[in-house]
Design a protein around this motif. Structure first.
Motif, PDB file in Angstrom:
ATOM      1  N   CYS A   1      60.770  52.155  65.069  1.00  0.00           N
ATOM      2  CA  CYS A   1      59.651  52.031  64.124  1.00  0.00           C
ATOM      3  C   CYS A   1      58.932  53.362  64.029  1.00  0.00           C
ATOM      4  CB  CYS A   1      58.652  50.963  64.569  1.00  0.00           C
ATOM      5  SG  CYS A   1      59.302  49.299  64.385  1.00  0.00           S
TER       6      CYS A   1
ATOM      7  N   GLN B   1      55.679  53.795  63.583  1.00  0.00           N
ATOM      8  CA  GLN B   1      54.481  53.708  64.429  1.00  0.00           C
ATOM      9  C   GLN B   1      54.298  52.272  64.885  1.00  0.00           C
ATOM     10  OE1 GLN B   1      52.196  55.510  61.250  1.00  0.00           O
ATOM     11  NE2 GLN B   1      50.893  53.688  61.126  1.00  0.00           N
ATOM     12  N   ARG B   2      53.403  52.092  65.855  1.00  0.00           N
ATOM     13  CA  ARG B   2      53.254  50.791  66.504  1.00  0.00           C
ATOM     14  C   ARG B   2      52.179  49.959  65.799  1.00  0.00           C
ATOM     15  NH1 ARG B   2      54.490  48.729  71.526  1.00  0.00           N
ATOM     16  NH2 ARG B   2      55.667  50.633  71.895  1.00  0.00           N
ATOM     17  N   CYS B   3      52.563  48.839  65.187  1.00  0.00           N
ATOM     18  CA  CYS B   3      51.561  47.961  64.574  1.00  0.00           C
ATOM     19  C   CYS B   3      50.809  47.241  65.695  1.00  0.00           C
ATOM     20  CB  CYS B   3      52.227  46.968  63.640  1.00  0.00           C
ATOM     21  SG  CYS B   3      53.147  47.774  62.315  1.00  0.00           S
TER      22      CYS B   3
ATOM     23  N   TYR C   1      49.536  44.385  66.213  1.00  0.00           N
ATOM     24  CA  TYR C   1      49.719  42.964  66.527  1.00  0.00           C
ATOM     25  C   TYR C   1      51.136  42.651  66.995  1.00  0.00           C
ATOM     26  CZ  TYR C   1      51.906  43.392  62.011  1.00  0.00           C
ATOM     27  OH  TYR C   1      52.717  43.816  60.988  1.00  0.00           O
ATOM     28  N   CYS C   2      52.026  43.662  66.993  1.00  0.00           N
ATOM     29  CA  CYS C   2      53.465  43.381  67.086  1.00  0.00           C
ATOM     30  C   CYS C   2      53.979  43.370  68.523  1.00  0.00           C
ATOM     31  CB  CYS C   2      54.217  44.439  66.283  1.00  0.00           C
ATOM     32  SG  CYS C   2      55.997  44.221  66.362  1.00  0.00           S
TER      33      CYS C   2
ATOM     34  N   PHE D   1      57.436  42.667  68.912  1.00  0.00           N
ATOM     35  CA  PHE D   1      58.898  42.739  68.793  1.00  0.00           C
ATOM     36  C   PHE D   1      59.413  43.895  69.644  1.00  0.00           C
ATOM     37  CE2 PHE D   1      58.767  40.857  64.236  1.00  0.00           C
ATOM     38  CZ  PHE D   1      58.520  39.613  64.771  1.00  0.00           C
TER      39      PHE D   1
ATOM     40  N   PHE E   1      60.952  47.408  69.926  1.00  0.00           N
ATOM     41  CA  PHE E   1      61.179  48.621  69.131  1.00  0.00           C
ATOM     42  C   PHE E   1      60.672  49.811  69.927  1.00  0.00           C
ATOM     43  CE2 PHE E   1      56.871  47.340  68.402  1.00  0.00           C
ATOM     44  CZ  PHE E   1      56.156  48.527  68.347  1.00  0.00           C
TER      45      PHE E   1
ATOM     46  N   GLY F   1      64.466  44.099  62.584  1.00  0.00           N
ATOM     47  CA  GLY F   1      63.994  45.075  63.582  1.00  0.00           C
ATOM     48  C   GLY F   1      62.618  44.748  64.112  1.00  0.00           C
ATOM     49  N   GLY F   2      61.933  45.812  64.541  1.00  0.00           N
ATOM     50  CA  GLY F   2      62.132  47.213  64.200  1.00  0.00           C
ATOM     51  C   GLY F   2      62.059  47.462  62.689  1.00  0.00           C
ATOM     52  N   THR F   3      62.578  48.588  62.298  1.00  0.00           N
ATOM     53  CA  THR F   3      62.501  48.978  60.895  1.00  0.00           C
ATOM     54  C   THR F   3      63.865  49.475  60.412  1.00  0.00           C
ATOM     55  OG1 THR F   3      60.230  49.690  61.344  1.00  0.00           O
ATOM     56  CG2 THR F   3      61.147  50.327  59.226  1.00  0.00           C
TER      57      THR F   3
ATOM     58  N   ASN G   1      60.163  48.455  55.013  1.00  0.00           N
ATOM     59  CA  ASN G   1      58.717  48.639  54.920  1.00  0.00           C
ATOM     60  C   ASN G   1      58.383  49.382  53.633  1.00  0.00           C
ATOM     61  OD1 ASN G   1      58.025  47.237  57.170  1.00  0.00           O
ATOM     62  ND2 ASN G   1      57.927  49.012  58.521  1.00  0.00           N
TER      63      ASN G   1
ATOM     64  N   ARG H   1      49.505  49.789  60.041  1.00  0.00           N
ATOM     65  CA  ARG H   1      50.723  49.808  59.236  1.00  0.00           C
ATOM     66  C   ARG H   1      50.941  51.216  58.708  1.00  0.00           C
ATOM     67  NH1 ARG H   1      54.377  46.103  59.667  1.00  0.00           N
ATOM     68  NH2 ARG H   1      55.027  46.385  57.512  1.00  0.00           N
TER      69      ARG H   1
HETATM   70  S1  SF4 Z   1      58.658  45.807  64.051  1.00  0.00           S
HETATM   71 FE1  SF4 Z   1      57.522  45.756  62.128  1.00  0.00          FE
HETATM   72  S2  SF4 Z   1      55.533  44.907  62.711  1.00  0.00           S
HETATM   73 FE2  SF4 Z   1      56.519  45.611  64.613  1.00  0.00          FE
HETATM   74  S3  SF4 Z   1      55.789  47.708  64.931  1.00  0.00           S
HETATM   75 FE3  SF4 Z   1      57.695  47.825  63.780  1.00  0.00          FE
HETATM   76  S4  SF4 Z   1      57.049  47.895  61.621  1.00  0.00           S
HETATM   77 FE4  SF4 Z   1      55.315  47.157  62.807  1.00  0.00          FE
END
Ligand code: SF4
Length: 406
Positions: free
Chosen positions: A44, A46-48, A50-51, A53, A55, A93-95, A128, A165
């Motif tokens: 990714c 950058q780090r969102c 709330y996420c 997942f 990555f 993902g991830g992205t 994204n 974001r």
């Molecule tokens: S997986 Fe999606 S929501 Fe999570 S940090 Fe990466 S872009 Fe943001």
């Protein structure tokens, strides 16, 4: 005089596309079983906040090793899908929209060289908004991506800021039309509700922005506060306040009302589609079909067991390179298989087939009486050998499934 409006043409094309997909699917089902492949791209920008997942944002030194490891895992595990044809390919993902053209092509070529893929397979890529450019869209289209899942989440500047974001409001607004102009009719947009300071009126505006842009599939999720995220820390320390459950429920009900009024079907608790635009890949998860998960943290399912890869990029790469793959596996007991089938099926319009449940194991003694109670409450219909949640039941699908568990 009869004019073909844009909407009519889109509906007609969707109908024709759908008919073709159904015929292809019926033919392919006749000759062999179906499955899907999920490829996790653990990078990714950058780090969102709330996420939770899996990555990494610092991947430049090993990104090609990761892509090679993903390709090797596909080659090594192709026999996990022996006798199956791929009906869907999903880059999540991830992205995945960070993949270069060469990286994407290498992974797609490896899939096609090792696994039978049905003609007209659904090929989805999560993107994204900040990665969606004319050039990228052309690359994705040229290499067979035919569905984009766009992670917009919100059109409000203040939300995108606290979420961290990578995209702007302008990019969120433009990317849909850009994708449509490039020929991507099959789009889905992710939105979030239950956000700090988001009123129900503003939430409706967000939904309508997507609807009015002609997007035929929407996934909408309530903000959840996951442990070990920045958001969790902020909420605990009082820096950010999220709405209470009543507001979240009100926004969920608003979602159902607005989307129903605009012709979307709620075919899973959080997923809504216009006719002919349901996600095949996710639908197959919910129907209990097989899928192969490739890449760090990816999960696989083969009807009787679940397997998940290690959630660490370097450990994953080293494991693949050395031939000692880092994963865990759980053989599902018949009780677990039975319960999972209920849990996923009852969240969807597909429901659960009695015969399929019975093929897993006998019904518990009091199953029918428990079912009767749920029917009396108006939450379940039970007809022609299938059990479904009603519209009311879908609001509490997880609870209903748990009431029927072994
Ligand atoms: S997986 Fe999606 S929501 Fe999570 S940090 Fe990466 S872009 Fe943001």
């Amino acid at each position: 005089m009869f004019f073909e409006t844009h909407d009519y043409k889109v509906e007609k094309k969707a109908f024709e596309d759908n008919l073709l997909i159904v015929l292809t699917f019926l033919f392919a089902s006749y000759i062999c079983d179906m499955a899907g492949i999920y490829v996790h791209i653990p990078f990714c920008r950058q780090r969102c906040t709330y996420c939770d997942f899996h990555f990494s944002t610092t991947f430049s030194s090993y990104r090609f090793d990761m892509v090679k490891a993903i390709c090797t895992e596909i080659e090594v595990r192709k026999n996990d899908l022996a006798g199956k044809q791929l009906q869907t390919i999903y880059f999540g993902g991830g992205t995945p929209s960070l993949l270069s053209e060469d990286e994407l092509v290498l992974i797609l070529d490896t899939i096609h060289a090792n696994v039978e893929v049905t003609p007209n397979a659904e090929v989805t890529l999560e993107a994204n908004p900040d990665d969606i450019t004319q050039e990228q869209l052309e690359v994705w289209k040229q290499h067979g991506v035919n569905r984009l899942s766009i992670g917009i989440q919100s059109f409000r500047k203040q939300d995108l800021e606290w979420m961290n974001r990578a995209h702007s409001v302008g990019e969120a607004m433009n990317c849909i039309q850009l994708a449509q102009s490039a020929g991507f009719d099959n789009l889905t947009v992710d939105l979030m509700y239950g956000l700090p300071d988001l009123s129900t009126e503003e939430w409706e505006e967000q939904i309508l922005t997507v609807v009015n842009n002609g997007v035929r599939h929407i996934s909408a999720y309530c903000l959840t506060i996951e442990e070990k995220t920045a958001l969790h820390h902020w909420v605990k320390s009082g820096r950010l306040t999220t709405p209470d459950e009543d507001v979240q429920s009100e926004q969920f009900m608003q979602l159902l009302k607005t989307l129903e009024a605009h012709g979307y079907e709620q075919y899973e608790v959080s997923n809504f589609a216009k006719p002919g635009s349901r996600a095949v890949h996710n639908s197959n998860y919910w129907k209990g079909e097989w899928y192969l998960g490739i890449g760090p943290s990816a999960h696989s399912f083969n009807g009787t067991s679940r397997r998940w890869n290690v959630s660490n990029n370097i450990t994953y790469i080293k494991g693949i390179q050395s031939g000692n793959h880092a994963f865990e596996i759980e053989e599902l007991s018949t009780e677990n298989q039975f319960n999972e089938r209920l849990l996923t099926g009852l969240r969807t319009v597909y429901g659960v087939e009695r015969e399929q449940l019975r093929s897993i194991r006998e019904f518990p003694d009091d199953f029918e009486s428990r079912l009767e109670q749920l029917k009396d409450a108006g939450w379940i219909t039970d007809e022609n050998g299938w059990i479904y949640t009603t519209k009311e039941g879908k609001l509490r699908a997880d609870y209903i499934a748990s009431e029927l568990f072994c």
